[in-house]
Design an enzyme around this catalytic site. Structure first.
Site, PDB file in Angstrom:
ATOM      1  N   GLU A  66       0.753  -1.285   0.065  1.00  0.00           N
ATOM      2  CA  GLU A  66       0.038   0.054  -0.172  1.00  0.00           C
ATOM      3  C   GLU A  66       0.731   1.259  -0.021  1.00  0.00           C
ATOM      4  O   GLU A  66       1.893   1.355   0.651  1.00  0.00           O
ATOM      5  CB  GLU A  66      -0.807  -0.070   1.425  1.00  0.00           C
ATOM      6  CG  GLU A  66      -1.836  -1.271   1.426  1.00  0.00           C
ATOM      7  CD  GLU A  66      -2.382  -1.374   2.621  1.00  0.00           C
ATOM      8  OE1 GLU A  66      -3.479  -1.831   2.847  1.00  0.00           O
ATOM      9  OE2 GLU A  66      -1.844  -0.956   3.703  1.00  0.00           O
ATOM     10  N   ASP A 237      -7.826  -5.121   8.912  1.00  0.00           N
ATOM     11  CA  ASP A 237      -7.376  -3.647   8.095  1.00  0.00           C
ATOM     12  C   ASP A 237      -7.121  -3.796   6.769  1.00  0.00           C
ATOM     13  O   ASP A 237      -6.381  -2.927   6.186  1.00  0.00           O
ATOM     14  CB  ASP A 237      -5.935  -3.248   8.920  1.00  0.00           C
ATOM     15  CG  ASP A 237      -4.750  -4.135   8.521  1.00  0.00           C
ATOM     16  OD1 ASP A 237      -5.130  -5.175   8.421  1.00  0.00           O
ATOM     17  OD2 ASP A 237      -3.663  -3.850   9.142  1.00  0.00           O
TER      18      ASP A 237
HETATM   19  P1  NAD Z   1       2.286 -10.760  13.644  1.00  0.00           P
HETATM   20  O1  NAD Z   1       2.123 -11.713  12.757  1.00  0.00           O
HETATM   21  O2  NAD Z   1       3.813 -10.239  14.191  1.00  0.00           O
HETATM   22  O3  NAD Z   1       1.527 -11.115  15.054  1.00  0.00           O
HETATM   23  C1  NAD Z   1       0.131 -11.433  15.072  1.00  0.00           C
HETATM   24  C2  NAD Z   1      -0.185 -12.627  15.824  1.00  0.00           C
HETATM   25  O4  NAD Z   1      -1.319 -12.967  15.947  1.00  0.00           O
HETATM   26  C3  NAD Z   1       0.836 -13.921  15.871  1.00  0.00           C
HETATM   27  O5  NAD Z   1       1.378 -14.061  16.881  1.00  0.00           O
HETATM   28  C4  NAD Z   1      -0.261 -15.074  15.746  1.00  0.00           C
HETATM   29  O6  NAD Z   1       0.154 -16.086  16.179  1.00  0.00           O
HETATM   30  C5  NAD Z   1      -1.564 -14.406  16.349  1.00  0.00           C
HETATM   31  N1  NAD Z   1      -2.881 -14.974  15.871  1.00  0.00           N
HETATM   32  C6  NAD Z   1      -3.252 -15.033  14.567  1.00  0.00           C
HETATM   33  N2  NAD Z   1      -4.521 -15.423  14.710  1.00  0.00           N
HETATM   34  C7  NAD Z   1      -4.884 -15.652  15.801  1.00  0.00           C
HETATM   35  C8  NAD Z   1      -6.163 -16.057  16.425  1.00  0.00           C
HETATM   36  N3  NAD Z   1      -7.200 -16.438  15.981  1.00  0.00           N
HETATM   37  N4  NAD Z   1      -6.206 -15.753  17.828  1.00  0.00           N
HETATM   38  C9  NAD Z   1      -5.289 -15.244  18.625  1.00  0.00           C
HETATM   39  N5  NAD Z   1      -4.015 -14.870  18.229  1.00  0.00           N
HETATM   40  C10 NAD Z   1      -3.790 -15.145  16.837  1.00  0.00           C
HETATM   41  O7  NAD Z   1       1.574  -9.405  13.172  1.00  0.00           O
HETATM   42  P2  NAD Z   1       1.691  -7.733  13.741  1.00  0.00           P
HETATM   43  O8  NAD Z   1       2.911  -7.135  12.884  1.00  0.00           O
HETATM   44  O9  NAD Z   1       1.748  -7.983  15.312  1.00  0.00           O
HETATM   45  O10 NAD Z   1       0.244  -7.154  13.265  1.00  0.00           O
HETATM   46  C11 NAD Z   1      -0.733  -7.873  13.622  1.00  0.00           C
HETATM   47  C12 NAD Z   1      -2.099  -7.074  12.894  1.00  0.00           C
HETATM   48  O11 NAD Z   1      -1.931  -5.830  12.897  1.00  0.00           O
HETATM   49  C13 NAD Z   1      -2.065  -7.484  11.501  1.00  0.00           C
HETATM   50  O12 NAD Z   1      -3.079  -7.952  10.812  1.00  0.00           O
HETATM   51  C14 NAD Z   1      -1.442  -6.134  11.026  1.00  0.00           C
HETATM   52  O13 NAD Z   1      -1.946  -6.050   9.605  1.00  0.00           O
HETATM   53  C15 NAD Z   1      -1.990  -5.486  11.765  1.00  0.00           C
HETATM   54  N6  NAD Z   1      -1.812  -3.992  11.978  1.00  0.00           N
HETATM   55  C16 NAD Z   1      -2.613  -2.730  11.849  1.00  0.00           C
HETATM   56  C17 NAD Z   1      -2.254  -1.467  11.824  1.00  0.00           C
HETATM   57  C18 NAD Z   1      -3.311  -0.419  12.150  1.00  0.00           C
HETATM   58  O14 NAD Z   1      -2.896   0.710  12.139  1.00  0.00           O
HETATM   59  N7  NAD Z   1      -4.430  -0.678  12.183  1.00  0.00           N
HETATM   60  C19 NAD Z   1      -0.847  -1.304  12.032  1.00  0.00           C
HETATM   61  C20 NAD Z   1       0.044  -2.323  11.957  1.00  0.00           C
HETATM   62  C21 NAD Z   1      -0.321  -3.541  11.830  1.00  0.00           C
END
Ligand code: NAD
Length: 357
Positions: A66, A237
């Site tokens: 993006e 997101d």
């Molecule tokens: P990451 O992959 O490092 O961590 C995600 C964690 O979620 C992992 O430890 C995984 O095991 C866990 N997980 C997956 N499915 C699960 C479930 N059903 N129940 C419990 N735990 C579960 O990712 P990250 O960098 O920490 O990002 C997390 C999310 O936040 C991503 O989807 C990312 O796109 C989003 N994000 C959003 C914003 C925003 O501004 N809204 C900004 C950054 C990241």
């Protein structure tokens, strides 16, 4: 407001991952989170000044890339960011990013920065800032479902900005919860490791969902969420990627960053296109009330908006003179005669003595 001239405009200050880590260690992560939250709030209060557009997304089977541009009329900024949930299996980050600020008057870039760490900082700062406005009074306990890369930043922002000291952690991968708890040990939290979503939300004033999965997931079902709660939904997101059951949305007062983007990417993609939502900039300005009563469920349907990245880049740029944590990049051509760009290339082939003559 924007300090633009502390260095030679022919060089672009570049903040590497190493510089960013040193800035964090020098200034302190909680100070930075609080500082970025302050810049975000300042920019949200002048919301009408900004060029705004939903981010430009290129989707593929495994993820999304993006571009997120905005401008306040004086400074232009954009972030490049990806989201690839399968990456962690290959030892790669789910989210990586870099960003640029430019001077609108010249079009010259004035900052190039890593934004993988900065995105985690700004996302956490935004979450906690929003919670400060919306959470039930005297909130102390946060459930955090998803204990990956964003999680420690979220926890520390909620401590620094919203006064949260008790954490209830859950991840489908227990090693992620162990790592998160270990990294946060000794940083002033009372931490409970939980073995289910249900257990994590028990007694929580705030529920943060920050999982990564490219699907319509149901991390929280309706029966798990009682009254008097603030939900900070981070992980849903992009199109086709949500975390909350639709029934929770129907029971909540929903707050969003920029409706045209959130309606495509957020939890509210599950609702009608004109379902009422409240814009956070109006709450921050004091034009619209946030939480209506103690019993209400408030929901921040976070997707991450360009102005938050702009604020974070602005904050980092304002730390460079003080910390010296950057290097100047030779990124802009600078011929003696601005129209003699090719001549500059030819002269580069001349021996040094001829150039000096
Ligand atoms: P990451 O992959 O490092 O961590 C995600 C964690 O979620 C992992 O430890 C995984 O095991 C866990 N997980 C997956 N499915 C699960 C479930 N059903 N129940 C419990 N735990 C579960 O990712 P990250 O960098 O920490 O990002 C997390 C999310 O936040 C991503 O989807 C990312 O796109 C989003 N994000 C959003 C914003 C925003 O501004 N809204 C900004 C950054 C990241």
């Amino acid at each position: 407001m924007n300090k633009m001239n502390f260095n030679d405009l022919n060089f672009v200050p570049f903040v590497s991952v190493d510089h960013m880590m040193k800035i964090i260690l020098e200034l302190g992560v909680e100070n930075i989170l609080t500082g970025i939250a302050g810049y975000i709030e300042e920019d949200f209060k002048r919301w009408e000044l900004f060029d705004k557009t939903p981010r430009v997304a290129s989707h593929s089977a495994e993820g999304v890339i993006e571009l997120m541009p905005t401008s306040d009329g004086q400074v232009y900024g954009f972030k490049y960011v990806n989201g690839h949930p399968k990456n962690t299996k290959d030892g790669l980050q789910t989210v990586t990013a870099f960003g640029v600020l430019s001077d609108v008057n010249t079009g010259y870039p004035v900052l190039l920065s890593e934004m993988t760490i900065l995105t985690a900082l700004r996302t956490a700062a935004m979450s906690a800032l929003v919670a400060k406005h919306l959470m039930p009074k005297n909130s102390q306990t946060m459930a955090m479902i998803g204990n990956g890369a964003q999680s420690e930043f979220q926890a520390l922002a909620f401590k620094a900005i919203a006064g949260i000291s008790k954490l209830r952690l859950y991840d489908i991968d227990p090693s992620a919860t162990d790592r998160c708890a270990k990294n946060l040990a000794g940083l002033g939290f009372d931490i409970v490791k939980c073995n289910s979503e249900q257990m994590s939300v028990e007694g929580a004033d705030i529920i943060t969902t920050v999982t990564a999965d490219k699907q319509y997931a149901t991390i929280l079902t309706d029966n798990m969420v009682g009254s008097s709660v603030h939900i900070n939904a981070i992980g849903g997101d992009c199109p086709g990627k949500t975390e909350l059951h639709r029934d929770i949305l129907l029971r909540s007062k929903i707050f969003v960053e920029y409706p045209p983007q959130t309606r495509i990417e957020g939890e509210i993609q599950q609702l009608d296109k004109d379902y009422p939502v409240t814009e956070l900039w109006q709450v921050m300005k004091g034009d619209i009330v946030g939480r209506d009563n103690d019993k209400q469920i408030t929901l921040f349907d976070s997707v991450g908006f360009a102005i938050e990245d702009f604020s974070a880049l602005r904050f980092i740029r304002d730390q460079l003179e003080k910390t010296g944590q950057y290097q100047n990049l030779d990124m802009l051509a600078d011929p003696d005669d601005p129209r003699d760009l090719f001549g500059m290339v030819l002269r580069a082939a001349e021996p040094q003595s001829a150039k000096e003559a």
